[in-house]
Scaffold this motif. Structure first.
Motif, short mmCIF file in Angstrom:
data_model
loop_
_atom_site.label_atom_id
_atom_site.label_comp_id
_atom_site.label_asym_id
_atom_site.label_seq_id
_atom_site.Cartn_x
_atom_site.Cartn_y
_atom_site.Cartn_z
N GLU A 155 27.37 36.55 36.22
CA GLU A 155 26.22 36.91 36.88
C GLU A 155 26.39 37.82 37.87
OE1 GLU A 155 23.41 35.65 35.51
OE2 GLU A 155 24.62 34.50 33.92
N HIS A 156 27.27 37.84 38.51
CA HIS A 156 27.29 38.84 39.77
C HIS A 156 28.34 39.78 39.45
CE1 HIS A 156 24.77 36.20 42.39
NE2 HIS A 156 25.44 35.32 41.96
N GLY A 157 29.26 39.74 38.82
CA GLY A 157 30.11 40.85 38.74
C GLY A 157 30.05 41.77 37.34
N LEU A 158 30.01 40.99 36.16
CA LEU A 158 29.95 41.61 34.92
C LEU A 158 28.72 41.90 34.08
CD1 LEU A 158 32.79 39.28 33.26
CD2 LEU A 158 32.92 41.64 34.15
N SER A 159 27.59 41.16 34.49
CA SER A 159 26.43 41.49 34.03
C SER A 159 25.80 42.80 34.13
CB SER A 159 25.34 40.28 34.49
OG SER A 159 25.01 40.41 36.00
N LYS A 160 26.01 43.43 35.42
CA LYS A 160 25.79 44.81 35.89
C LYS A 160 26.75 45.69 35.27
CE LYS A 160 23.38 42.84 39.99
NZ LYS A 160 23.28 42.65 41.38
N LYS A 161 27.78 45.56 34.76
CA LYS A 161 28.67 46.43 34.42
C LYS A 161 28.59 46.78 32.98
CE LYS A 161 33.92 46.88 33.23
NZ LYS A 161 34.07 48.15 34.02
N GLN A 162 28.74 48.16 32.63
CA GLN A 162 28.45 49.03 31.51
C GLN A 162 29.79 48.77 30.65
OE1 GLN A 162 25.58 49.88 30.15
NE2 GLN A 162 24.95 49.19 32.21
N GLY A 163 29.83 48.74 29.39
CA GLY A 163 30.99 48.71 28.61
C GLY A 163 31.83 47.32 28.45
N GLU A 164 32.88 47.24 28.24
CA GLU A 164 33.76 46.00 28.16
C GLU A 164 33.79 45.03 29.29
OE1 GLU A 164 37.32 45.37 25.35
OE2 GLU A 164 38.13 45.25 27.27
N LYS A 165 33.33 43.84 28.96
CA LYS A 165 33.32 42.85 30.22
C LYS A 165 34.59 41.76 29.82
CE LYS A 165 28.56 43.37 29.86
NZ LYS A 165 28.11 44.42 30.51
N GLN A 166 35.41 41.70 30.86
CA GLN A 166 36.59 41.23 30.43
C GLN A 166 36.90 39.99 31.58
OE1 GLN A 166 40.50 43.00 30.42
NE2 GLN A 166 40.77 41.98 28.35
N ILE A 167 37.15 38.68 31.35
CA ILE A 167 37.70 37.69 31.95
C ILE A 167 38.91 37.28 31.47
CG2 ILE A 167 37.21 35.32 32.64
CD1 ILE A 167 34.37 35.88 32.41
N ARG A 168 39.92 37.03 32.74
CA ARG A 168 41.18 36.72 32.17
C ARG A 168 41.65 35.20 33.06
NH1 ARG A 168 46.37 37.93 30.34
NH2 ARG A 168 47.92 37.56 31.52
N ILE A 169 42.19 34.34 32.50
CA ILE A 169 42.29 33.09 33.14
C ILE A 169 43.92 32.93 32.88
CG2 ILE A 169 42.20 30.49 33.03
CD1 ILE A 169 39.53 31.11 31.90
N THR A 170 44.62 32.82 34.07
CA THR A 170 46.20 32.48 33.87
C THR A 170 46.45 31.01 34.59
OG1 THR A 170 46.70 33.69 35.89
CG2 THR A 170 46.79 34.81 33.81
N GLY A 171 47.48 30.45 34.11
CA GLY A 171 47.86 29.15 34.59
C GLY A 171 49.55 29.07 34.67
N ARG A 172 49.87 28.72 35.78
CA ARG A 172 51.40 28.84 35.92
C ARG A 172 51.72 27.51 36.76
NH1 ARG A 172 50.58 31.70 32.96
NH2 ARG A 172 51.24 34.02 32.64
N MET A 173 52.91 27.21 36.40
CA MET A 173 53.58 25.98 37.06
C MET A 173 54.53 26.43 38.17
SD MET A 173 52.56 22.65 35.97
CE MET A 173 53.77 21.95 36.62
N LEU A 174 54.23 25.90 39.36
CA LEU A 174 55.29 26.28 40.50
C LEU A 174 55.91 24.96 40.74
CD1 LEU A 174 52.83 28.53 42.81
CD2 LEU A 174 54.20 29.16 41.21
N LYS A 175 56.81 25.03 41.78
CA LYS A 175 57.70 23.77 42.28
C LYS A 175 56.87 22.48 42.34
CE LYS A 175 61.83 22.41 45.10
NZ LYS A 175 62.63 22.91 45.98
N GLU A 176 55.73 22.73 43.30
CA GLU A 176 55.19 21.47 43.74
C GLU A 176 53.69 21.95 43.50
OE1 GLU A 176 56.15 21.02 47.64
OE2 GLU A 176 58.12 20.18 47.19
N SER A 177 53.28 22.71 42.76
CA SER A 177 51.88 23.00 42.46
C SER A 177 51.39 23.79 41.29
CB SER A 177 51.06 23.76 43.77
OG SER A 177 51.92 25.06 44.05
N ILE A 178 50.22 23.90 40.92
CA ILE A 178 49.63 24.68 39.61
C ILE A 178 49.09 25.73 40.50
CG2 ILE A 178 48.27 24.69 37.74
CD1 ILE A 178 48.37 21.47 38.12
N LEU A 179 49.20 27.16 39.80
CA LEU A 179 48.50 28.14 40.34
C LEU A 179 47.54 28.73 39.29
CD1 LEU A 179 48.45 30.25 42.94
CD2 LEU A 179 50.04 31.69 41.34
#
Length: 257
Positions: A155-179
């Protein structure tokens, strides 16, 4: 004895009888106040129960309506309408679940349902890339921690952008947490706007409603895991935004919900 708490005795003297009259009057006043408080509390509880029952009725009515729309759309071979109604029904059921924790895989399913709806709005210009380690999928996370961030990004970042709108989600396991990282290639923000989003959902300088959803996620993470946790936002104007979530791996995260 008849329930009249407006009655008071006359305090003529300051002897033992007078003290008894004063104590009686105070007792009557306290009892009247107590009865009033109990009545108000009972009334509020009744109103809350009625509201809760209404909230149960309305979603089920909407579920049934969405199912009907889905059936009609399929009957008339309107596949777009069928897909949107099905995705919306899934999101509603997910939002109203009672569990505080869900698997990260379930959280991703809700995100994908939301993105299916948004693709009908933005077409092929909206892309989502998901890169999550398999171990992360089975970890439990607070429900609805990603959807408000993605909604805000669109709504605030991509709706006003022209051209390709891209979202990327990454998930990594650390030693004692999830990033977890959610990034977009939208119009971005300056540092002051980022600070306002985390500190106050109302951007007082611009007078605009920023994102109660983002503020909600930020507060929930801090309340559950401590002040050192919460959202970290990095953003540059015209370059995009990246939101980072770190969730400690708790023993209860491995319980079967």
């Amino acid at each position: 004895a008849k329930g009249d708490f407006d009655i008071h005795t006359t305090e003529k003297y300051n002897d033992e009888v007078g003290q008894l009259h004063k104590s009686f009057n105070k007792m009557v006043t306290d009892m009247k106040s107590l009865v009033h408080d109990v009545y108000e509390e009972k009334s509020l509880k009744q109103q809350a129960q009625i509201k809760a029952l209404q909230m149960q009725i309305n979603p089920h009515f909407l579920y049934n309506t969405l199912d009907t729309i889905h059936w009609l759309a399929n009957l008339h071979q309107e596949t777009d309408i069928a897909e949107v109604s099905r995705s919306l029904g899934y999101l509603m059921r997910f939002s109203l679940r009672e569990e505080e924790l869900v698997s990260f895989e379930e959280e991703l399913d809700a995100v994908e349902a939301y993105m299916r709806i948004q693709k009908y709005r933005y077409g092929d210009s909206l892309k989502i890339d998901i890169d999550v380690e398999e171990e992360v999928l089975y970890e439990n996370v607070p429900r609805h921690i990603m959807l408000p961030l993605i909604e805000n990004g669109i709504e605030h970042g991509l709706s006003k952008k022209q051209g390709e709108k891209q979202i990327r989600i990454t998930g990594r396991m650390l030693k004692e947490s999830i990033l977890i990282k959610i990034s977009d290639n939208g119009i971005g923000m300056n540092e002051e706007t980022v600070r306002h989003i985390l500190e106050d959902p109302i951007d007082r300088k611009k007078g605009k409603h920023m994102s109660i959803g983002v503020q909600n996620v930020h507060k929930r993470l801090k309340l559950r895991f401590g002040e050192s946790f919460g959202l970290r936002i990095q953003s540059r104007e015209q370059e995009g935004t990246c939101v980072t979530i770190e969730i400690p791996i708790e023993e209860e995260n491995h319980e079967i919900l």
